[in-house]
Write a protein that holds these residues in place. Structure first.
Motif, PDB file in Angstrom:
ATOM      1  N   ILE A  66      38.891  57.015  48.663  1.00 51.11           N
ATOM      2  CA  ILE A  66      40.177  56.837  48.123  1.00 51.11           C
ATOM      3  C   ILE A  66      41.111  57.170  49.622  1.00 51.11           C
ATOM      4  O   ILE A  66      41.257  58.211  49.659  1.00 51.11           O
ATOM      5  CB  ILE A  66      40.073  57.084  46.735  1.00 51.11           C
ATOM      6  N   ASP A  68      44.548  56.571  49.490  1.00 49.83           N
ATOM      7  CA  ASP A  68      45.668  57.309  48.137  1.00 49.83           C
ATOM      8  C   ASP A  68      45.359  57.539  46.557  1.00 49.83           C
ATOM      9  O   ASP A  68      44.988  56.476  46.240  1.00 49.83           O
ATOM     10  CB  ASP A  68      46.659  55.897  48.303  1.00 49.83           C
ATOM     11  N   LYS A  69      45.018  59.280  46.686  1.00 53.98           N
ATOM     12  CA  LYS A  69      44.810  59.133  46.027  1.00 53.98           C
ATOM     13  C   LYS A  69      45.374  58.966  43.964  1.00 53.98           C
ATOM     14  O   LYS A  69      45.124  59.124  43.783  1.00 53.98           O
ATOM     15  CB  LYS A  69      44.837  60.871  45.718  1.00 53.98           C
ATOM     16  N   ARG A  70      46.975  58.413  44.845  1.00 60.57           N
ATOM     17  CA  ARG A  70      47.583  58.102  43.811  1.00 60.57           C
ATOM     18  C   ARG A  70      47.180  56.635  42.842  1.00 60.57           C
ATOM     19  O   ARG A  70      47.702  56.063  41.701  1.00 60.57           O
ATOM     20  CB  ARG A  70      49.532  57.585  43.891  1.00 60.57           C
ATOM     21  N   GLN A  71      45.876  55.900  43.372  1.00 67.89           N
ATOM     22  CA  GLN A  71      45.923  54.858  42.767  1.00 67.89           C
ATOM     23  C   GLN A  71      44.397  55.058  42.428  1.00 67.89           C
ATOM     24  O   GLN A  71      43.359  54.146  41.558  1.00 67.89           O
ATOM     25  CB  GLN A  71      45.527  54.018  43.998  1.00 67.89           C
ATOM     26  N   THR A  72      43.501  56.274  42.512  1.00 73.95           N
ATOM     27  CA  THR A  72      42.418  56.471  42.208  1.00 73.95           C
ATOM     28  C   THR A  72      42.128  56.294  40.205  1.00 73.95           C
ATOM     29  O   THR A  72      41.320  55.754  39.577  1.00 73.95           O
ATOM     30  CB  THR A  72      42.198  57.851  41.923  1.00 73.95           C
ATOM     31  N   HIS A 103      40.942  61.637  53.917  1.00 76.88           N
ATOM     32  CA  HIS A 103      40.958  60.829  52.296  1.00 76.88           C
ATOM     33  C   HIS A 103      40.106  61.921  51.663  1.00 76.88           C
ATOM     34  O   HIS A 103      39.215  62.571  51.883  1.00 76.88           O
ATOM     35  CB  HIS A 103      39.795  59.740  52.534  1.00 76.88           C
ATOM     36  N   ARG A 133      43.847  48.056  47.215  1.00 77.39           N
ATOM     37  CA  ARG A 133      44.536  48.240  47.757  1.00 77.39           C
ATOM     38  C   ARG A 133      44.535  50.853  47.886  1.00 77.39           C
ATOM     39  O   ARG A 133      43.976  50.762  46.428  1.00 77.39           O
ATOM     40  CB  ARG A 133      46.421  48.258  47.429  1.00 77.39           C
ATOM     41  N   GLY A 134      45.027  51.376  47.962  1.00 75.57           N
ATOM     42  CA  GLY A 134      44.170  52.358  48.189  1.00 75.57           C
ATOM     43  C   GLY A 134      42.784  52.570  48.663  1.00 75.57           C
ATOM     44  O   GLY A 134      42.275  54.299  48.556  1.00 75.57           O
TER      45      GLY A 134
END
Length: 370
Positions: A66, A68-72, A103, A133-134
């Motif tokens: 992952i 981008d952690k915001r997309q988890t 990551h 994405r992410g």
């Protein structure tokens, strides 16, 4: 476990076959004056099912970093909808990264086919159901195929991928040798000593040195004592079969004449007033209790036997509804742990607990070739 007067009579009537340090006076270290740790002459270890005893089975799966952690949260929802894992509910979808790179997290995407190779996100995640994405480049990773059933399996499984575990604390305590109290162990040793004594009586008559005892654990009362009586004319009379029949005789039934074997004995059951001993009784489907309020053969009882029962005896124990079996020495043809685990088969109509190792050393000496 309550130990009644039968146990006291037993201990005075049956010779002790092996001293039990740790059950008597505590020893003191001569150099330090401190109490020595109590030695453990034997351990009652559970014989678990094949599912509980086997090594962790692994399957290959695809995971991805992952980036981008915001997309988890979004990715977790979308990937789980496209690739649910109904047969692997124990697997957690996200874990801390174990790979070099910026990551911090990795996500489990789906299981892989046998001999699968590298695949791209586009091949694994259909769009527009999943917006990739992410996520980074997928990679193959081994994961546990089945939920862990014991703490040992759990520790092994989570070394590969984070895994949920619903622990059976009784099993954990049993595997650690902490299931039984000192009082229970004292009673268990006395019962197995009686079985060893019966085995010696068999050996003195030229029979196979295997002894057994059936006990009502709610009272500590010995209900039957038997030994191997088998011969060419009586091929079925193994010690376990003898004890089951002796319990049935105590309930007014039984099939064999064991009069020629004075060491084989039973305690008559206390039938309620008005019930004709030996009459036909029906098994209550819900409680395994007959119409005369006596248990169906060995329902709720324990068997102590010096040698691991064979397949014939193990199936007889299933049909007699025994509650627990304690055996001393394993057998090459044993059906309660060595070759088979009959007691834990889910396709049979009754299952019972099995423990091995009670007075294992003296039990092994009865039949050194076993």
């Amino acid at each position: 476990m309550n130990v009644c007067s039968d146990l006291c009579l037993l201990q005075s009537a049956v010779p002790r076959m092996e001293a039990a340090p740790g059950l008597g006076e505590q020893r003191v270290d001569a150099n330090t004056g401190s109490p020595e740790p109590e030695p453990t002459p034997w351990q009652a270890l559970p014989v678990l099912s094949e599912q509980q005893s086997r090594d962790v089975e692994l399957v290959m799966a695809y995971a991805a970093p992952i980036l981008d952690k915001r997309q988890t949260s979004r990715l977790l929802k979308e990937v789980s909808a496209v690739h649910p894992l109904p047969a692997q509910p124990h697997l957690k979808r996200v874990r801390p990264s174990r790979r070099a790179g910026p990551h911090a997290l990795e996500m489990l995407l789906c299981l892989a086919e046998p001999a699968a190779g590298a695949k791209s996100l586009a091949e694994l995640l259909p769009q527009p159901a999943v917006d990739p994405r992410g996520l980074g480049q997928p990679f193959l990773v081994p994961v546990p195929a089945r939920p862990p059933l014991t703490r040992g399996q759990f520790e092994e499984a989570r070394a590969y991928w984070p895994t949920s575990f619903h622990e059976d604390r009784q099993v954990t305590r049993a595997l650690a040798g902490r299931l039984f109290s000192a009082q229970e162990r004292t009673a268990m040793q006395a019962h197995m000593e009686r079985a060893v004594w019966a085995a010696h009586q068999a050996a003195a008559r030229g029979l196979r040195a295997v002894g057994a005892v059936v006990v009502d654990p709610s009272s500590g009362r010995v209900l039957a004592t038997g030994h191997d009586c088998s011969s060419r004319a009586r091929p079925l009379l193994h010690a376990t079969m003898v004890c089951i029949d002796l319990v049935a005789q105590g309930q007014g039934r039984g099939a064999y004449d064991l009069g020629p074997f004075p060491a084989c004995s039973f305690a008559p059951a206390g039938a309620p007033q008005g019930v004709r001993v030996g009459s036909v009784r029906k098994l209550d489907e819900d409680r395994d209790v007959r119409a005369d309020s006596l248990p169906y053969v060995c329902t709720g009882y324990d068997l102590y036997v010096t040698r691991e029962p064979c397949a014939m005896c193990a199936m007889a124990l299933v049909h007699s509804r025994v509650q627990r079996v304690f055996y001393g020495a394993p057998s090459p043809d044993g059906a309660l742990g060595t070759r088979f685990r009959v007691h834990a088969r889910p396709d049979l109509n009754h299952r019972f607990q099995v423990f091995r190792g009670v007075l294992e050393a003296p039990c092994r000496r009865l039949d050194p070739g076993s």
